[in-house]
Design a protein around this motif. Structure first.
Motif, mmCIF file in Angstrom:
data_model
loop_
_atom_site.group_PDB
_atom_site.id
_atom_site.type_symbol
_atom_site.label_atom_id
_atom_site.label_comp_id
_atom_site.label_asym_id
_atom_site.label_seq_id
_atom_site.Cartn_x
_atom_site.Cartn_y
_atom_site.Cartn_z
ATOM 1 N N TRP A 94 -30.873 41.675 10.819
ATOM 2 C CA TRP A 94 -29.996 41.069 10.838
ATOM 3 C C TRP A 94 -29.752 40.967 9.061
ATOM 4 O O TRP A 94 -30.800 40.895 8.425
ATOM 5 N N THR A 95 -28.893 41.859 8.953
ATOM 6 C CA THR A 95 -28.392 41.463 7.306
ATOM 7 C C THR A 95 -26.744 41.485 6.634
ATOM 8 O O THR A 95 -26.240 40.775 7.582
ATOM 9 N N TRP A 132 -23.787 40.517 14.339
ATOM 10 C CA TRP A 132 -25.387 40.353 14.654
ATOM 11 C C TRP A 132 -25.112 39.851 16.342
ATOM 12 O O TRP A 132 -26.022 39.882 16.857
ATOM 13 N N GLY A 133 -23.762 39.923 16.599
ATOM 14 C CA GLY A 133 -23.845 39.601 18.573
ATOM 15 C C GLY A 133 -24.621 40.644 19.473
ATOM 16 O O GLY A 133 -25.050 40.531 20.298
ATOM 17 N N LYS A 134 -23.971 41.711 18.808
ATOM 18 C CA LYS A 134 -24.598 42.658 19.401
ATOM 19 C C LYS A 134 -26.111 43.551 18.884
ATOM 20 O O LYS A 134 -26.803 43.960 20.139
ATOM 21 N N LEU A 135 -27.120 42.495 17.970
ATOM 22 C CA LEU A 135 -28.201 43.375 17.871
ATOM 23 C C LEU A 135 -29.294 42.757 18.674
ATOM 24 O O LEU A 135 -30.821 43.551 18.641
ATOM 25 N N SER A 136 -29.322 41.813 19.236
ATOM 26 C CA SER A 136 -29.761 40.973 19.734
ATOM 27 C C SER A 136 -29.401 39.772 21.729
ATOM 28 O O SER A 136 -28.734 39.264 20.223
ATOM 29 N N CYS A 138 -23.378 34.119 18.569
ATOM 30 C CA CYS A 138 -23.171 34.724 16.942
ATOM 31 C C CYS A 138 -20.923 35.342 16.920
ATOM 32 O O CYS A 138 -20.062 35.637 16.523
ATOM 33 N N ASP A 139 -21.236 36.333 18.537
ATOM 34 C CA ASP A 139 -19.930 36.528 19.442
ATOM 35 C C ASP A 139 -19.323 35.184 20.368
ATOM 36 O O ASP A 139 -17.863 35.475 19.457
ATOM 37 N N LYS A 140 -19.872 34.698 20.664
ATOM 38 C CA LYS A 140 -19.414 34.289 21.605
ATOM 39 C C LYS A 140 -19.172 33.235 21.753
ATOM 40 O O LYS A 140 -18.668 32.403 22.300
ATOM 41 N N THR A 170 -26.932 31.622 10.245
ATOM 42 C CA THR A 170 -27.348 32.866 10.329
ATOM 43 C C THR A 170 -28.046 33.095 12.278
ATOM 44 O O THR A 170 -27.779 31.927 12.293
ATOM 45 N N PRO A 171 -28.436 34.077 12.508
ATOM 46 C CA PRO A 171 -28.441 34.724 13.710
ATOM 47 C C PRO A 171 -29.336 33.722 14.096
ATOM 48 O O PRO A 171 -30.091 33.252 13.216
#
Length: 244
Positions: free
Chosen positions: A25-26, A36-40, A46-48, A196-197
């Motif tokens: 993530w960046t 971010w929520g889609k990266l892992s 981060c999304d929900k 942050t994640p």
């Protein structure tokens, strides 16, 4: 042992200090905050999540808040550029007692510009004092910086600020966390998340009302090393209440 490992992994994620995580993530581009929520699968909050940080602090309710019980005695141990921020680590001995629970100061790191806002106002720099209790629950004290006189505490850290991401190095100058606290510890409080994640929720946020100063040169020095802004955008307040 498994529980201890989970706590350690979560602490690293909070600070962005895990080297392997730095590639996931960046703050810009396709791996930036919007994605971010889609990266892992580990980053789904981060999304929900419904109680995410940072927020714009406004219309805070007047509530009798307990005086912050801070006992900072241990000096900074090391400093690192983890690719996401400049972070100072501490040995055991610095504590925050909140809600009858003792939290140990783990690290202090910085964001430019600020992540939280106060009445719509963004500050050029924000420091996060990240604490954790024995169960791995977090409490974060946030301190805002405004442009003004050079900050002696920052000066000690910036003299050894790593220009590139890498491993922690021992601090040569004695630095105590109280060097970055205002005289008044009046604060806003809300329930939020890591900024942050993995964006873990249930974080006790204590945002100090009174900013301290940093020179324009000190802030620019941090921005030059980071090469980009490292603040997550403001998140919806939803059904939360901010108290002061």
């Amino acid at each position: 042992m498994k529980k201890i490992l989970l706590v350690l992994i979560s602490l690293l994620a909070c600070s962005g200090a895990a080297h392997a995580d730095a590639t996931l993530w960046t703050y810009t581009g396709t791996e930036g905050p919007a994605n971010w929520g889609k990266l892992s699968p580990d980053y789904v909050m981060c999304d929900k999540g419904q109680n995410q940080s940072p927020i714009n602090i406004q219309k805070a309710l007047n509530t009798p808040l307990a005086r912050l019980q801070i006992r900072y005695t241990a000096a900074g141990k090391d400093i690192v550029n983890n690719g996401h921020s400049i972070q100072v680590g501490f040995a055991a001995g610095n504590t925050l007692t909140l809600d009858n629970t003792r939290f140990e100061l783990q690290q202090v790191h910085f964001h430019a510009p600020s992540e939280n806002e106060i009445e719509g106002k963004s500050y050029p720099l924000e420091a996060h004092f990240v604490h954790a209790d024995k169960q791995g629950h977090y409490a974060v004290i946030a301190v805002m910086f405004r442009i003004g006189k050079a900050n002696p505490g920052l000066a000690k850290l910036w003299r050894q600020m790593p220009g590139e991401a890498g491993k922690p190095t021992l601090l040569k100058d004695s630095f105590k966390p109280v060097d970055l606290l205002p005289k008044s510890l009046a604060y806003y409080r809300y329930s939020g998340s890591l900024t942050t994640p993995p964006c873990t929720e249930g974080v006790r946020w204590l945002v100090l009302k009174n900013p301290i100063t940093a020179s324009r040169g000190q802030i620019e020095a941090f921005e030059k090393v980071m090469k980009h802004h490292n603040n997550r955008p403001i998140q919806p307040l939803n059904a939360r209440v901010v108290v002061k």
